[in-house]
Motif scaffolding. Structure first.
Motif, PDB file in Angstrom:
ATOM      1  N   TYR A  26       0.830  -1.207   0.000  1.00 49.94           N
ATOM      2  CA  TYR A  26       0.000   0.000   0.000  1.00 49.94           C
ATOM      3  C   TYR A  26       0.863   1.255   0.000  1.00 49.94           C
ATOM      4  N   VAL A  27       1.941   1.231   0.789  1.00 52.49           N
ATOM      5  CA  VAL A  27       2.862   2.379   0.817  1.00 52.49           C
ATOM      6  C   VAL A  27       3.503   2.575  -0.546  1.00 52.49           C
ATOM      7  N   TYR A  28       3.895   1.489  -1.194  1.00 55.34           N
ATOM      8  CA  TYR A  28       4.518   1.601  -2.519  1.00 55.34           C
ATOM      9  C   TYR A  28       3.549   2.187  -3.545  1.00 55.34           C
ATOM     10  N   LYS A  29       2.320   1.712  -3.552  1.00 52.55           N
ATOM     11  CA  LYS A  29       1.356   2.189  -4.538  1.00 52.55           C
ATOM     12  C   LYS A  29       0.964   3.638  -4.289  1.00 52.55           C
ATOM     13  N   VAL A  30       0.745   3.973  -3.035  1.00 54.10           N
ATOM     14  CA  VAL A  30       0.323   5.344  -2.715  1.00 54.10           C
ATOM     15  C   VAL A  30       1.495   6.306  -2.834  1.00 54.10           C
ATOM     16  N   GLY A  31       2.678   5.904  -2.348  1.00 57.71           N
ATOM     17  CA  GLY A  31       3.808   6.819  -2.311  1.00 57.71           C
ATOM     18  C   GLY A  31       4.490   7.006  -3.644  1.00 57.71           C
ATOM     19  N   LEU A  32       4.934   5.908  -4.272  1.00 57.98           N
ATOM     20  CA  LEU A  32       5.698   6.025  -5.506  1.00 57.98           C
ATOM     21  C   LEU A  32       4.804   6.134  -6.735  1.00 57.98           C
ATOM     22  N   GLN A  33       3.777   5.319  -6.805  1.00 55.59           N
ATOM     23  CA  GLN A  33       2.904   5.362  -7.974  1.00 55.59           C
ATOM     24  C   GLN A  33       1.904   6.506  -7.909  1.00 55.59           C
ATOM     25  N   GLY A  34       1.415   6.807  -6.703  1.00 51.81           N
ATOM     26  CA  GLY A  34       0.440   7.889  -6.559  1.00 51.81           C
ATOM     27  C   GLY A  34       1.046   9.247  -6.292  1.00 51.81           C
ATOM     28  N   GLY A  35       2.326   9.301  -5.951  1.00 56.90           N
ATOM     29  CA  GLY A  35       2.981  10.583  -5.712  1.00 56.90           C
ATOM     30  C   GLY A  35       2.630  11.229  -4.386  1.00 56.90           C
ATOM     31  N   GLN A  36       2.000  10.499  -3.454  1.00 51.68           N
ATOM     32  CA  GLN A  36       1.649  11.055  -2.140  1.00 51.68           C
ATOM     33  C   GLN A  36       2.766  10.700  -1.148  1.00 51.68           C
ATOM     34  N   TYR A  37       3.842  11.420  -1.242  1.00 48.80           N
ATOM     35  CA  TYR A  37       5.039  11.077  -0.485  1.00 48.80           C
ATOM     36  C   TYR A  37       4.847  11.257   1.019  1.00 48.80           C
ATOM     37  N   SER A  38       4.201  12.321   1.418  1.00 49.26           N
ATOM     38  CA  SER A  38       4.000  12.563   2.847  1.00 49.26           C
ATOM     39  C   SER A  38       3.087  11.515   3.457  1.00 49.26           C
ATOM     40  N   PHE A  39       2.027  11.165   2.748  1.00 42.68           N
ATOM     41  CA  PHE A  39       1.087  10.178   3.264  1.00 42.68           C
ATOM     42  C   PHE A  39       1.734   8.804   3.387  1.00 42.68           C
ATOM     43  N   SER A  40       2.473   8.385   2.367  1.00 42.65           N
ATOM     44  CA  SER A  40       3.124   7.084   2.423  1.00 42.65           C
ATOM     45  C   SER A  40       4.209   7.050   3.490  1.00 42.65           C
ATOM     46  N   THR A  41       4.923   8.162   3.690  1.00 46.24           N
ATOM     47  CA  THR A  41       5.929   8.219   4.751  1.00 46.24           C
ATOM     48  C   THR A  41       5.275   8.113   6.120  1.00 46.24           C
ATOM     49  N   ALA A  42       4.113   8.739   6.287  1.00 48.80           N
ATOM     50  CA  ALA A  42       3.389   8.652   7.559  1.00 48.80           C
ATOM     51  C   ALA A  42       2.968   7.216   7.847  1.00 48.80           C
ATOM     52  N   VAL A  43       2.515   6.511   6.820  1.00 56.96           N
ATOM     53  CA  VAL A  43       2.134   5.103   7.003  1.00 56.96           C
ATOM     54  C   VAL A  43       3.346   4.271   7.388  1.00 56.96           C
ATOM     55  N   GLY A  44       4.483   4.514   6.730  1.00 54.05           N
ATOM     56  CA  GLY A  44       5.700   3.787   7.066  1.00 54.05           C
ATOM     57  C   GLY A  44       6.196   4.094   8.465  1.00 54.05           C
ATOM     58  N   VAL A  45       6.109   5.362   8.890  1.00 54.03           N
ATOM     59  CA  VAL A  45       6.526   5.733  10.245  1.00 54.03           C
ATOM     60  C   VAL A  45       5.636   5.056  11.282  1.00 54.03           C
ATOM     61  N   LEU A  46       4.322   5.047  11.027  1.00 57.26           N
ATOM     62  CA  LEU A  46       3.399   4.388  11.947  1.00 57.26           C
ATOM     63  C   LEU A  46       3.700   2.893  12.057  1.00 57.26           C
ATOM     64  N   ASN A  47       4.024   2.291  10.943  1.00 55.26           N
ATOM     65  CA  ASN A  47       4.385   0.870  10.943  1.00 55.26           C
ATOM     66  C   ASN A  47       5.639   0.617  11.766  1.00 55.26           C
ATOM     67  N   ASN A  48       6.650   1.459  11.600  1.00 57.39           N
ATOM     68  CA  ASN A  48       7.903   1.291  12.339  1.00 57.39           C
ATOM     69  C   ASN A  48       7.726   1.566  13.832  1.00 57.39           C
TER      70      ASN A  48
END
Length: 320
Positions: free
Chosen positions: A275-297
């Motif tokens: 989900y992070v890959y699709k939203v962040g790299l493919q969708g261009g929502q870098y802040s949102f995907s980073t937030a999801v990754g931070v929450l996961n970590n």
């Protein structure tokens, strides 16, 4: 009158702290060892610590034109957006399902394999089985997925040919949502069980052979020796590896799951990394995907700290 003199107790000198940066210190005498360590230390700083600077875009509305420092702060807006997303429950459920399934099946597999290999009397057969079980670990994930697609094909797959020979109907494995996690987990076990057994074999080699000889004199069977000697002897290693596995509970393998995804199994195969890959790299929502990754970590960090504390109280074995 005899004068009684008090004997003064000798003062114990405190241990002198040796500064390693002094000319006669350890650092100056072994500078060549630190030079060997320097490239690895530089790589860790460059690739592990410096990228932490970009974590702040999870709290910003990142704009590539403005840069990291110029982008406006939005606080926890992206975190709240992910939690309130309609896909949140489904993604977390899929991630936990695959992670817990992998932990229950994949974690004991290397341990059982190492215990069985340790009981083989013939060194020749032991080395042969070790080579056979280690080999899949060095196969690329792309090749593994390609093999799965070929073997599980509903028309030309070897598994379906075997099912037809037994009188069953062929199964489209990659289209069955309920079979996706099973395929992922057992393919991981086949690929990584032999490699994971190396650590347990090293721990088993440290157990004194005299314990087994004494147990054999007392009439203990192989199963009894495994249960009362081998398993207690490697239990600290098992606990440490269990802490590591629980600490990465939400970090399921991205490459294999992403390559195995299709429109028919997406409801059970969409996990946090994909989900992070699709939203962040493919969708261009870098802040949102980073937030999801931070929450996961953050969740993984809390888990590893909690499990470490429990392990220290229960077994006195922990990471720190």
């Amino acid at each position: 009158m005899m004068e009684i003199r008090k004997r003064s107790t000798p003062k114990i000198k405190s241990a002198h702290w040796v500064n390693p940066f002094r000319k006669s210190g350890y650092l100056s005498q072994n500078y060549d060892l630190y030079l060997f360590l320097l490239p690895a230390l530089v790589c860790i700083i460059i690739f592990q610590y410096l990228p932490m600077y970009g974590v702040q875009i999870a709290f910003k509305n990142f704009n590539p034109l403005l840069g990291v420092t110029g982008s406006p702060w939005v606080g926890f807006e992206h975190f709240i957006r992910f939690v309130e997303s309609p896909y949140f429950a489904e993604i977390v459920r899929n991630t936990l399902e695959i992670s817990l399934y992998s932990l229950l099946v994949g974690f004991p597999a290397p341990l059982i394999l190492a215990l069985l290999l340790n009981q083989l009397p013939s060194i020749k057969y032991r080395r042969f089985i070790q080579t056979v079980t280690y080999a899949p670990y060095f196969i690329s994930v792309v090749v593994i997925v390609g093999m799965l697609l070929i073997f599980l094909s509903p028309r030309s797959g070897l598994v379906n040919h075997f099912l037809i020979w037994l009188g069953f109907e062929p199964i489209h494995f990659m289209a069955k949502q309920e079979l996706f996690s099973t395929i992922v987990v057992f393919s991981d076990v086949w690929q990584a069980a032999g490699w994971g057994a190396i650590i347990y074999l090293a721990a088993l080699s440290a157990i004194s052979p005299e314990l087994h000889e004494t147990a054999m004199i007392d009439g203990a069977s192989k199963l009894q020796r495994i249960w009362h000697i081998d398993i207690p002897g490697i239990m600290p290693t098992v606990i440490i590896l269990l802490i590591f596995n629980l600490g990465s509970l939400l970090s399921v393998g991205f490459e294999k799951i992403y390559l195995m995804q299709n429109s028919l199994n997406i409801a059970r195969s969409e996990v946090i990394p994909t989900y992070v890959y699709k939203v962040g790299l493919q969708g261009g929502q870098y802040s949102f995907s980073t937030a999801v990754g931070v929450l996961n970590n953050v969740v993984n960090f809390v888990l590893i700290v909690a499990v470490n504390q429990v392990a220290r109280k229960v077994s006195s074995t922990s990471l720190w």
